[in-house]
Scaffold this motif. Sequence first.
Motif: not given
Length: 232
Positions: A136, A139, A159, A162-163, A167
Amino acid sequence: MNLPLDVEQSAAILVERVSEKVSEYLLNYTLSIPKLILQAIVFITVFYGMLVHSETLSKELYALLPEERRDLGMELVEKAKETLNAILRTWLMLSIFKGFLLTLGFYFLGVANLSGAIAAGILCVVLELLPVIGGWIVWIAGAIYLFTQGDIFAAVMLSVYGVALISPGPDITIRPKLVAKGAKINPALALVGIFGGIMGFGIKGLIIGPVALGLLSTLLEEWKEQKGRAKS
């Protein structure tokens, strides 16, 4: 925005309180980074020492098993070994997979060229192999870079990407299922073990939690068998 006065005041209060909470969380997390780094160093050192001396430790462990219930002791040792193998295989596999996904995200969303995206992916793999510290960080750095460059849409897309895929999304959805499958325990039990262990014991809880619950499930099964034999 031309909002009604009451709505505008409520929105302003909400934004102010959320900002305060976010600032407080970031400050607490920043202050705890040295502690997390120290825990990670101790964890890796101890874990490496256990791997190097695994044969000696294994012999000592089997020698400590009581003769009267040696069968149950052997079963518990095998369950712990099974759970540890599942955790380590999942850890390594997910880390590599996350690094690959981050490389794709950085390249196609324009954070870096191909070589830079590959370097970021390798960094993601290394960070994912460290407890608590994860991909995380990479990113988020990429999203901040895109935001500062004025590409807000790409920053938001990175974002979300990435989430969901790097992570913490896979850690909540995929990791417990893979650990549960390898350790042959319930996925919900694996999820509770992973996150409950971290909350209760810190970094070392990542290993302690699932192993402890796996051993508990084995003991409960043994207890059920004992009760069944007693009734019959």
